[in-house]
Scaffold this active site. Sequence first.
Site, short mmCIF file in Angstrom:
data_model
loop_
_atom_site.label_atom_id
_atom_site.label_comp_id
_atom_site.label_asym_id
_atom_site.label_seq_id
_atom_site.Cartn_x
_atom_site.Cartn_y
_atom_site.Cartn_z
N SER A 176 0.80 -1.22 0.00
CA SER A 176 0.00 0.00 0.00
C SER A 176 0.83 1.27 0.00
CB SER A 176 -0.96 0.00 1.20
OG SER A 176 -0.25 -0.19 2.41
N HIS A 204 -5.04 -2.93 -3.09
CA HIS A 204 -4.57 -1.95 -4.07
C HIS A 204 -4.39 -2.52 -5.48
CE1 HIS A 204 -4.04 1.16 -1.06
NE2 HIS A 204 -3.69 0.16 -0.27
N LYS A 236 -11.42 1.27 -2.61
CA LYS A 236 -10.27 1.80 -3.36
C LYS A 236 -10.58 1.73 -4.86
CE LYS A 236 -7.56 1.31 0.64
NZ LYS A 236 -6.96 0.40 1.60
C1 LIG Z 1 -7.01 0.19 2.95
C2 LIG Z 1 -6.47 -1.14 3.27
C3 LIG Z 1 -7.13 -2.00 4.15
C4 LIG Z 1 -8.33 -1.57 4.93
O1 LIG Z 1 -9.45 -1.47 4.14
P1 LIG Z 1 -10.64 -0.50 4.59
O2 LIG Z 1 -11.82 -0.97 3.82
O3 LIG Z 1 -10.21 0.87 4.26
O4 LIG Z 1 -10.81 -0.71 6.08
C5 LIG Z 1 -6.62 -3.26 4.32
N1 LIG Z 1 -5.49 -3.66 3.69
C6 LIG Z 1 -4.81 -2.84 2.87
C7 LIG Z 1 -3.58 -3.34 2.20
C8 LIG Z 1 -5.27 -1.56 2.65
O5 LIG Z 1 -4.60 -0.73 1.87
#
Ligand SMILES: *Cc1c(COP(=O)(O)O)cnc(C)c1O
Length: 384
Positions: A176, A204, A236
């Site tokens: 990330s 991602h 995302k």
């Molecule tokens: C953003 C993210 C999460 C958490 O997801 P949310 O739905 O925002 O709680 C988990 N793992 C990774 C690698 C992330 O980038």
Amino acid sequence: MADQLANNLAEIAQQGLYRSRRIIESPQGINLQFNGRSIINFCSNDYLGLAHHSDVIQAFKSAADDYGVGSGSAHLVSGHSMAHHALEEELAAFTGRDRALLFSTGYMANMGVISALVGRNDAVFQDRLNHSSLLDGALLSGARLKRYAHADTEHLDALITESKARKLIVTDGVFSMDGDFAPLPTLVQTAKTNGAWLMVDDAHGLGVVGQQGGGVLAHYSLTQEDVPILMGTLGKGLGTFGAFIAGSEVLIETLIQKARTYIYTTALPAAVAEATRASLKLVIADDWRRDKLTQLSERFTSGAEQLGLSLCASNSAIHPLIIGDSQQAVTISNALFEQGFLVIAIRPPTVPQGSARLRITLSALHEEQHIDRLLDALDKAYKL
Ligand SMILES: *Cc1c(COP(=O)(O)O)cnc(C)c1O
């Protein structure tokens, strides 16, 4: 209490680690309104530009009419609607897994899955740069947590000993804060050789990489047998909110029985599920969004090289510029802001000590001129 907390806050500020929020006055997108000023967004995870897409908004609105806003209760009580169920089936098909199970957030999915699958006598092996929610999941589970150096499969080999306990290897698919891919083909082999289970968090990668946006597992053509536990987020690349786990029938049934962050929480709104069904269609159909991201990434990378900026090698829409010092990263971020660009400084403990960075993320909605203008602004900000 007030004195003690104020002292702690002062320490945080002194280390250049104080965090604060900016209040955005516009819809999500590449052009944000902030304090009456317009600013170009280079730090969102809405990589494909779907958070404000008209199809997604329309699906959300009409589902709110059909289902109401709140889901009323947890999935196991009376909160599991046709919209949720249809989305689960579509996510299973999209990821090539038997089934998928919705969670309210990715953080909760990771906490719930790891603590449902392993316990005190087991061991969890994690890449040192994994997302915090994965580390927290392992801590919550009570299993022994062993962290291997980033993407270092030899280090993992050395740690993963012969023991009768359950072994779970967990990795981000696309990291990330760095944008690189996990060495998944090797990790699959390591898991098989050592009788370990493998979990990939593709927050991602999903929608952004691989054929039809199938993510990093699609990129490497890895099946459910290779990677039995896949986590994906919806907030995302898919532009909405929530998360899911995909895998075999027995995995999903186990989570329904045992994952506490699934059982004891309110289901996400059905309208969010319907909006996600609309965005999933766009993810699959709109190859141009991924093609555009690739073109923009190439333009940005080669431009940054010409300016002598030290970018990390990245195969994704995430392009970190390592600054090192936290205060310096904030200074550059502020200078970019003055020039009309939102690029957040990412500091410890989100990233390792001494590796504060600007995490620049691209969107399919950016145009070449945005990239060129950002490069100009970076050049100026560095010379300050
Ligand atoms: C953003 C993210 C999460 C958490 O997801 P949310 O739905 O925002 O709680 C988990 N793992 C990774 C690698 C992330 O980038």
